[in-house]
Motif scaffolding. Structure first.
Motif, PDB file in Angstrom:
ATOM      1  N   GLY A   1       8.271  18.960 -25.159  1.00 40.39           N
ATOM      2  CA  GLY A   1       7.533  20.179 -24.821  1.00 40.39           C
ATOM      3  C   GLY A   1       6.042  19.979 -25.055  1.00 40.39           C
TER       4      GLY A   1
ATOM      5  N   ASP B   1      15.352  16.056 -27.623  1.00 43.22           N
ATOM      6  CA  ASP B   1      15.058  17.179 -26.723  1.00 43.22           C
ATOM      7  C   ASP B   1      16.193  17.322 -25.712  1.00 43.22           C
TER       8      ASP B   1
ATOM      9  N   THR C   1      14.906  21.077 -21.214  1.00 45.31           N
ATOM     10  CA  THR C   1      14.976  22.325 -20.429  1.00 45.31           C
ATOM     11  C   THR C   1      13.847  22.290 -19.394  1.00 45.31           C
TER      12      THR C   1
ATOM     13  N   ALA D   1      11.093  23.470 -19.569  1.00 46.54           N
ATOM     14  CA  ALA D   1       9.768  23.355 -20.208  1.00 46.54           C
ATOM     15  C   ALA D   1       9.446  21.924 -20.647  1.00 46.54           C
ATOM     16  N   ALA D   2      10.432  21.044 -20.568  1.00 47.93           N
ATOM     17  CA  ALA D   2      10.229  19.671 -21.049  1.00 47.93           C
ATOM     18  C   ALA D   2       9.627  18.810 -19.952  1.00 47.93           C
TER      19      ALA D   2
ATOM     20  N   LEU E   1      19.406  15.418 -26.467  1.00 48.44           N
ATOM     21  CA  LEU E   1      20.432  16.129 -27.232  1.00 48.44           C
ATOM     22  C   LEU E   1      20.063  17.603 -27.347  1.00 48.44           C
TER      23      LEU E   1
ATOM     24  N   ILE F   1      19.980  20.816 -29.863  1.00 51.03           N
ATOM     25  CA  ILE F   1      20.009  21.066 -31.318  1.00 51.03           C
ATOM     26  C   ILE F   1      21.291  21.793 -31.733  1.00 51.03           C
TER      27      ILE F   1
ATOM     28  N   ALA G   1      11.842  22.543 -31.282  1.00 48.86           N
ATOM     29  CA  ALA G   1      12.636  22.930 -30.106  1.00 48.86           C
ATOM     30  C   ALA G   1      12.828  24.436 -30.097  1.00 48.86           C
ATOM     31  N   ALA G   2      12.520  25.057 -28.978  1.00 44.45           N
ATOM     32  CA  ALA G   2      12.652  26.519 -28.875  1.00 44.45           C
ATOM     33  C   ALA G   2      12.491  26.934 -27.424  1.00 44.45           C
TER      34      ALA G   2
ATOM     35  N   SER H   1      10.121  29.309 -25.620  1.00 37.89           N
ATOM     36  CA  SER H   1       8.813  29.679 -26.174  1.00 37.89           C
ATOM     37  C   SER H   1       8.007  30.672 -25.335  1.00 37.89           C
TER      38      SER H   1
ATOM     39  N   VAL I   1       8.707  24.782 -37.509  1.00 41.40           N
ATOM     40  CA  VAL I   1       7.431  25.105 -36.863  1.00 41.40           C
ATOM     41  C   VAL I   1       7.547  26.460 -36.169  1.00 41.40           C
TER      42      VAL I   1
ATOM     43  N   THR J   1       5.426  30.544 -35.250  1.00 42.85           N
ATOM     44  CA  THR J   1       4.286  31.199 -34.593  1.00 42.85           C
ATOM     45  C   THR J   1       3.730  32.345 -35.440  1.00 42.85           C
TER      46      THR J   1
ATOM     47  N   LYS K   1      11.990  34.035 -33.381  1.00 42.97           N
ATOM     48  CA  LYS K   1      11.296  33.079 -34.256  1.00 42.97           C
ATOM     49  C   LYS K   1      11.290  33.598 -35.696  1.00 42.97           C
TER      50      LYS K   1
ATOM     51  N   ASN L   1      -1.725  27.909 -28.931  1.00 41.77           N
ATOM     52  CA  ASN L   1      -2.235  26.561 -28.665  1.00 41.77           C
ATOM     53  C   ASN L   1      -2.664  26.431 -27.204  1.00 41.77           C
TER      54      ASN L   1
ATOM     55  N   LYS M   1       1.638  28.879 -18.449  1.00 39.42           N
ATOM     56  CA  LYS M   1       0.969  29.533 -19.581  1.00 39.42           C
ATOM     57  C   LYS M   1      -0.472  29.907 -19.201  1.00 39.42           C
TER      58      LYS M   1
HETATM   59  P1  NAD Z   1       7.708  24.337 -25.114  1.00 39.41           P
HETATM   60  O1  NAD Z   1       8.460  25.429 -24.443  1.00 39.41           O
HETATM   61  O2  NAD Z   1       6.596  23.658 -24.389  1.00 39.41           O
HETATM   62  O3  NAD Z   1       8.727  23.184 -25.562  1.00 39.41           O
HETATM   63  C1  NAD Z   1       9.964  23.448 -26.132  1.00 39.41           C
HETATM   64  C2  NAD Z   1      10.794  22.180 -26.045  1.00 39.41           C
HETATM   65  O4  NAD Z   1      12.051  22.438 -26.707  1.00 39.41           O
HETATM   66  C3  NAD Z   1      11.130  21.756 -24.608  1.00 39.41           C
HETATM   67  O5  NAD Z   1      10.857  20.391 -24.439  1.00 39.41           O
HETATM   68  C4  NAD Z   1      12.628  22.038 -24.491  1.00 39.41           C
HETATM   69  O6  NAD Z   1      13.309  21.142 -23.617  1.00 39.41           O
HETATM   70  C5  NAD Z   1      13.088  21.874 -25.927  1.00 39.41           C
HETATM   71  N1  NAD Z   1      14.330  22.601 -26.192  1.00 39.41           N
HETATM   72  C6  NAD Z   1      14.623  23.899 -25.879  1.00 39.41           C
HETATM   73  N2  NAD Z   1      15.867  24.203 -26.258  1.00 39.41           N
HETATM   74  C7  NAD Z   1      16.380  23.082 -26.847  1.00 39.41           C
HETATM   75  C8  NAD Z   1      17.629  22.772 -27.447  1.00 39.41           C
HETATM   76  N3  NAD Z   1      18.594  23.682 -27.515  1.00 39.41           N
HETATM   77  N4  NAD Z   1      17.817  21.538 -27.955  1.00 39.41           N
HETATM   78  C9  NAD Z   1      16.835  20.602 -27.878  1.00 39.41           C
HETATM   79  N5  NAD Z   1      15.650  20.827 -27.296  1.00 39.41           N
HETATM   80  C10 NAD Z   1      15.414  22.057 -26.791  1.00 39.41           C
HETATM   81  O7  NAD Z   1       7.208  24.946 -26.487  1.00 39.41           O
HETATM   82  P2  NAD Z   1       5.822  24.703 -27.267  1.00 39.41           P
HETATM   83  O8  NAD Z   1       4.796  25.618 -26.718  1.00 39.41           O
HETATM   84  O9  NAD Z   1       5.548  23.251 -27.343  1.00 39.41           O
HETATM   85  O10 NAD Z   1       6.226  25.246 -28.704  1.00 39.41           O
HETATM   86  C11 NAD Z   1       6.896  24.396 -29.635  1.00 39.41           C
HETATM   87  C12 NAD Z   1       7.190  25.163 -30.894  1.00 39.41           C
HETATM   88  O11 NAD Z   1       5.991  25.651 -31.466  1.00 39.41           O
HETATM   89  C13 NAD Z   1       8.088  26.380 -30.667  1.00 39.41           C
HETATM   90  O12 NAD Z   1       8.986  26.461 -31.749  1.00 39.41           O
HETATM   91  C14 NAD Z   1       7.124  27.549 -30.664  1.00 39.41           C
HETATM   92  O13 NAD Z   1       7.756  28.706 -31.137  1.00 39.41           O
HETATM   93  C15 NAD Z   1       6.063  27.055 -31.632  1.00 39.41           C
HETATM   94  N6  NAD Z   1       4.712  27.589 -31.395  1.00 39.41           N
HETATM   95  C16 NAD Z   1       4.143  27.531 -30.147  1.00 39.41           C
HETATM   96  C17 NAD Z   1       2.842  28.005 -29.972  1.00 39.41           C
HETATM   97  C18 NAD Z   1       2.149  27.898 -28.632  1.00 39.41           C
HETATM   98  O14 NAD Z   1       1.036  28.413 -28.502  1.00 39.41           O
HETATM   99  N7  NAD Z   1       2.724  27.246 -27.638  1.00 39.41           N
HETATM  100  C19 NAD Z   1       2.142  28.539 -31.053  1.00 39.41           C
HETATM  101  C20 NAD Z   1       2.760  28.574 -32.302  1.00 39.41           C
HETATM  102  C21 NAD Z   1       4.038  28.089 -32.459  1.00 39.41           C
END
Ligand code: NAD
Length: 350
Positions: A10, A32, A35, A37-38, A57, A59, A81-82, A84, A131, A133, A163, A189, A198
């Motif tokens: 992600g 990962d 999904t 988002a990846a 994989l 989670i 992983a989430a 998001s 990790v 938010t 979260k 971010n 985004k």
């Molecule tokens: P993103 O959506 O870009 O990436 C999430 C990744 O998790 C993807 O690669 C997806 O394939 C993977 N994923 C989803 N479900 C999964 C599962 N069941 N098993 C394995 N992998 C799985 O998210 P991001 O923006 O990079 O955010 C990453 C983390 O940081 C999240 O936990 C989010 O809550 C947190 N966060 C994000 C922000 C932001 O501004 N983007 C700010 C603070 C915290």
């Protein structure tokens, strides 16, 4: 040390993987599910490094994750992983509960099974870094206040509620089972490799293509922006030097209204890639109906991270945004395929 980074394909996870491989001696296993988002193309700069590997994989597959932890002899689980995207959580909250809440529970259980069987120095050194938010804190009035680590949780959206639940689970695994958990809550971010639905990448790419720049409401909602590489450095510090059982707020002290952000993007684009007709891209801005439950303002007090671990953001919003706009201008082969798949489906606000 060897890190297992979940969600490493992600936006932030890939920045963490690139940071750990390029700037430290640690090894990384990226777990990962891949999904929508990846994007494995975000890992290309490090994909041939012998200290980096990838495991496709989920989670929620506790058994397979437990096996991976054992085989790879992982020292740090960094859990990103989430699901998001806030708008997606409003349209379909089920996935968010499944991945963010139940998935975190499954991962905690896999990690606990693994950690319980470690001994000696390896057991003492093990960390589970969850990790999260700043959206778990709800919102702030426009005229003041900051989120500290003591701010009560008051999430507004299905995303932030999921979260918040996962944060509580992670801390409960520390309090109940003694698992060495650290937690971090970060502001919004932005930066290179950001998924094109985004806010910031959407506005850059719509701006570039002469399309509308749709802003929710009057664009008054305020977010506190952090350059993703500053977050990646903070996460490494928290995972390796943070105090177990403690949470750390991460933020760049860069508060901007959404309208200010869009104006800044227009100005950066006009400077780096002027429109052929010489007009300002601010003319492309349109205002659309507000999102339900739209939090007014988020702002982070990162004093604990700054004073206890010595972290400082290296980018201001102006320098980080210019780098980001320049990156999108230079990396069309990365964003074009995603843009074609997802363009126009979302407004892209955070
Ligand atoms: P993103 O959506 O870009 O990436 C999430 C990744 O998790 C993807 O690669 C997806 O394939 C993977 N994923 C989803 N479900 C999964 C599962 N069941 N098993 C394995 N992998 C799985 O998210 P991001 O923006 O990079 O955010 C990453 C983390 O940081 C999240 O936990 C989010 O809550 C947190 N966060 C994000 C922000 C932001 O501004 N983007 C700010 C603070 C915290």
């Amino acid at each position: 040390m060897k890190f297992l980074v979940t969600g490493g394909a992600g936006f932030i996870g890939s920045a963490v993987c690139r940071h750990l491989i390029r700037n430290t001696a640690h090894s990384v296993v990226n777990l990962d599910k891949l999904t929508y988002a990846a994007n494995l193309a975000s890992l290309e700069p490090i994909s041939n490094d012998p200290r980096y590997s990838f495991a496709k994989l989920d989670i929620r597959d506790r058994e397979a994750v437990g096996e991976l932890l054992r085989v790879e002899e992982i020292d740090v689980v960094m859990h990103l992983a989430a699901e998001s995207h806030v708008d997606r959580s409003i349209d379909g909250p089920g996935e968010f509960i499944g991945t963010n809440v139940v998935g975190t529970f499954d991962l905690l259980e896999a990690a606990r099974g693994y950690w319980t069987k470690l001994s000696g120095e390896r057991r003492a050194a093990f960390r589970f870094h969850h990790v999260s938010t700043d959206e778990v804190y709800g919102d702030l009035p426009l005229d003041g206040g900051l989120f500290t680590e003591d701010t009560a949780y008051a999430p507004s959206s299905p995303y932030s509620a999921s979260k918040a639940a996962s944060d509580h689970l992670a801390m409960a695994w520390h309090h109940t089972y003694g698992m060495p958990v650290v937690l971090s809550n970060c502001s919004n971010n932005y930066g290179p490799y950001h998924f094109p639905e985004k806010l910031i990448p959407l506005m850059i790419l719509n701006g570039l293509e002469g399309k509308d720049l749709p802003v929710y409401g009057k664009g008054e909602n305020v977010r506190d922006w952090l350059y993703v590489e500053d977050h990646a450095r903070a996460l490494e510090m928290i995972a390796t030097r943070g105090e177990v059982g403690r949470s750390y707020n991460v933020g760049g002290r860069n508060e901007r209204s959404n309208l200010d952000v869009v104006h800044d993007i227009c100005d950066a684009l006009d400077k780096l890639a002027p429109r052929k007709d010489g007009k300002s891209r601010r003319e492309q801005i349109t205002f659309v109906a507000d999102r339900p439950g739209h939090d007014l303002r988020y702002a982070i007090d990162a004093t604990r991270l700054e004073t206890e671990l010595g972290w400082q953001a290296q980018e201001t919003f102006a320098t980080g945004l210019e780098k980001t706009v320049a990156w999108f201008l230079e990396n069309e082969e990365w964003w074009r395929p995603l843009r074609e798949r997802y363009s126009g489906k979302r407004l892209g606000q955070t």
